[in-house]
Write an enzyme that holds these catalytic residues in place. Structure first.
Site, PDB file in Angstrom:
ATOM      1  N   ARG A   9      -2.552  -2.127  -3.476  1.00 54.22           N
ATOM      2  CA  ARG A   9      -3.761  -1.338  -3.282  1.00 54.22           C
ATOM      3  C   ARG A   9      -3.673  -0.128  -4.216  1.00 54.22           C
ATOM      4  NH1 ARG A   9      -5.283   2.956   1.314  1.00 54.22           N
ATOM      5  NH2 ARG A   9      -7.436   3.223   0.695  1.00 54.22           N
ATOM      6  N   ASN A  68       0.875  -1.169   0.000  1.00 49.73           N
ATOM      7  CA  ASN A  68       0.000   0.000   0.000  1.00 49.73           C
ATOM      8  C   ASN A  68       0.915   1.222   0.000  1.00 49.73           C
ATOM      9  OD1 ASN A  68      -1.820   2.017   0.498  1.00 49.73           O
ATOM     10  ND2 ASN A  68      -2.755   1.055   2.295  1.00 49.73           N
ATOM     11  N   HIS A 104     -12.811   2.756  -0.130  1.00 46.21           N
ATOM     12  CA  HIS A 104     -12.734   1.754   0.957  1.00 46.21           C
ATOM     13  C   HIS A 104     -13.410   0.445   0.554  1.00 46.21           C
ATOM     14  CE1 HIS A 104     -12.764   5.352   3.985  1.00 46.21           C
ATOM     15  NE2 HIS A 104     -11.512   4.939   3.800  1.00 46.21           N
ATOM     16  N   ARG A 106     -10.916  15.650   7.189  1.00 40.82           N
ATOM     17  CA  ARG A 106     -11.737  15.972   6.012  1.00 40.82           C
ATOM     18  C   ARG A 106     -13.133  16.400   6.440  1.00 40.82           C
ATOM     19  NH1 ARG A 106     -10.746  10.470   2.772  1.00 40.82           N
ATOM     20  NH2 ARG A 106      -8.816  10.100   3.915  1.00 40.82           N
ATOM     21  N   GLU A 134      -7.785  -5.370   5.295  1.00 39.20           N
ATOM     22  CA  GLU A 134      -7.652  -5.054   3.869  1.00 39.20           C
ATOM     23  C   GLU A 134      -6.503  -5.825   3.230  1.00 39.20           C
ATOM     24  OE1 GLU A 134      -8.883  -0.608   3.185  1.00 39.20           O
ATOM     25  OE2 GLU A 134      -8.253  -0.834   5.256  1.00 39.20           O
TER      26      GLU A 134
END
Ligand code: ADP
Length: 394
Positions: A85, A7, A174, A235, A379
């Site tokens: 990823r 990742n 996601h 965010r 993940e």
């Protein structure tokens, strides 16, 4: 056989060597601040942790260290593939893809949609191809799971040319996590995933909810970029689209500066004036910090509203799943969210909720309530499984 899962961020590289069948991890770690004097790499080997200085180190040097460690562990030769990823796959990718020059080019064409993430993912892929030239490289996209969203969920009410010519639509992110926890939830509920209407809430530094109908994404709170939807660490989530023009004129900011502020200086950090970290906010709120409490309350309110909206997209609700650092660990965020969802019949089992912390997934609602579950996302395992699945199907 093992899969090396990578990742790659703009200055970081997270890696794990995962058994796709069992999820066992032989080696994992994180290289941070790559390209700077402070670059370093942390490696975990079955509970034993080591940190290496990487002074000015690049992706390539970080991967060299991983390679050397694989050799020491005798895993060299047992790797089946490298799984990457990749954040944005646009409309092109609805499944993992074996990386070819043509696929790499397609990932490059998605750069305008994810200007921070996709270039880093591409750099990671290139470094991995150089480091592991004989291994298949597989891209697993954050957006792919959401490509099953119907047009009513993914279109914005904006001029059609923006969609046709510039790809302005909702993509969702996601996806790897939402897909993984939905499948795990079905197992915990002992019901077939294909029969379930689930809302999955991935609550980490980035946060999104997803409507999962029969194992397929039919709606997501995230849109064109990972900025839309819930309140997140730094965010803003949803704001009035008129805000950009207004604040750029009032505060003399460029559009780029407004977007940067909405990504990096907003969310829990802005509301609390303290931190983007939920655990620290909970501690501050417990000490009486009013703004920390307000930040949590706004986070929870927006989350509960969004879960209810996803229930509409599903036409019913068989369960809500909490995951990610906040979803897996914060009993108080879960309890407050489910209390606001009383309107949908939810009732928390406080004891079960208190027990469900990292490593202890479970059902956290009372027997007469629709189930809410805590599931640990994974993940890396999902990416390893997807990579293996693709190679087996070939
Ligand atoms: P990322 O999205 O970067 O992978 P994580 O999924 O690890 O991040 O989630 C990070 C968030 O989880 C942070 O806001 C952190 O405070 C929160 N978190 C972790 N542990 C706890 C805890 N025990 N209580 C409350 N929040 C927690």
């Amino acid at each position: 056989m093992w899969i090396l899962v990578l990742n790659s961020g703009s200055s970081s590289l997270k890696f794990a060597v995962v058994n796709p069948g069992s999820g066992e991890v032989r080696l994992s770690g994180l290289a941070e601040r790559l390209g700077s004097e402070a670059a370093s790499m942390r490696m975990d080997r079955g509970g034993e942790r080591q940190t290496h200085a990487l002074k000015g180190g690049s992706y390539a040097q970080a991967l060299d260290l991983v390679l050397a460690e694989l050799g020491r562990l005798g895993l060299w030769g047992q790797l089946r593939a490298v799984g990457h990823r990749v954040v944005h796959g646009g409309e092109r990718f609805s499944a993992p893809a074996l990386i070819t020059p043509e696929v790499l080019e397609a990932i490059r064409t998605c750069v305008p949609l994810a200007p921070l993430h996709n270039p880093a993912n591409i750099a990671g892929i290139k470094a991995a191809i150089r480091a592991f030239p004989d291994l298949p490289q597989v891209a697993v996209f954050d957006t792919a799971f959401h490509q099953t969203m119907p047009e009513v969920a993914y279109r914005y009410a904006v001029p059609e040319a923006w969609y046709r010519q510039h790809g302005v639509r909702r993509y969702g992110f996601h996806g790897t996590s939402h897909a993984f926890v939905a499948a795990e939830a079905a197992q915990l509920l002992a019901r077939p995933l294909t029969e379930l209407k689930l809302v999955t809430a991935h609550l980490g530094n980035g946060c999104s909810v997803c409507a999962v109908l029969g194992g397929r994404s039919v709606d997501s709170s995230m849109g064109l970029t990972p900025l839309e939807g819930l309140v997140m660490g730094t965010r803003s989530g949803d704001v009035d689209p008129g805000l950009h023009d207004y604040i750029s004129r009032q505060a003399g900011l460029s559009l780029t500066e407004v977007t940067a502020a909405l990504n990096r200086e907003s969310g829990l950090l802005a509301l609390s004036g303290l931190t983007n970290d939920m655990r620290e906010l909970e501690e501050a709120a417990a000490r009486g910090h009013a703004q920390a409490q307000l930040a949590i309350d706004i986070f929870v309110n927006r989350l509960a509203r969004s879960i209810a909206a996803m229930a509409v997209s599903l036409g019913g609700l068989d369960g809500v799943v909490f995951t990610g650092g906040i979803g897996e660990n914060s009993a108080s965020v879960r309890a407050a969210t489910l209390t606001r969802l009383r309107v949908l019949g939810f009732a928390v089992d406080q004891e079960a909720n208190g027990r469900a912390v990292r490593g202890h997934p479970g059902i956290i609602t009372a027997p007469d309530s629709p189930p809410a579950l805590v599931i640990n996302t994974n993940e890396e395992w999902m990416i390893a499984r997807e990579a293996q699945g693709l190679l087996n199907s070939d």
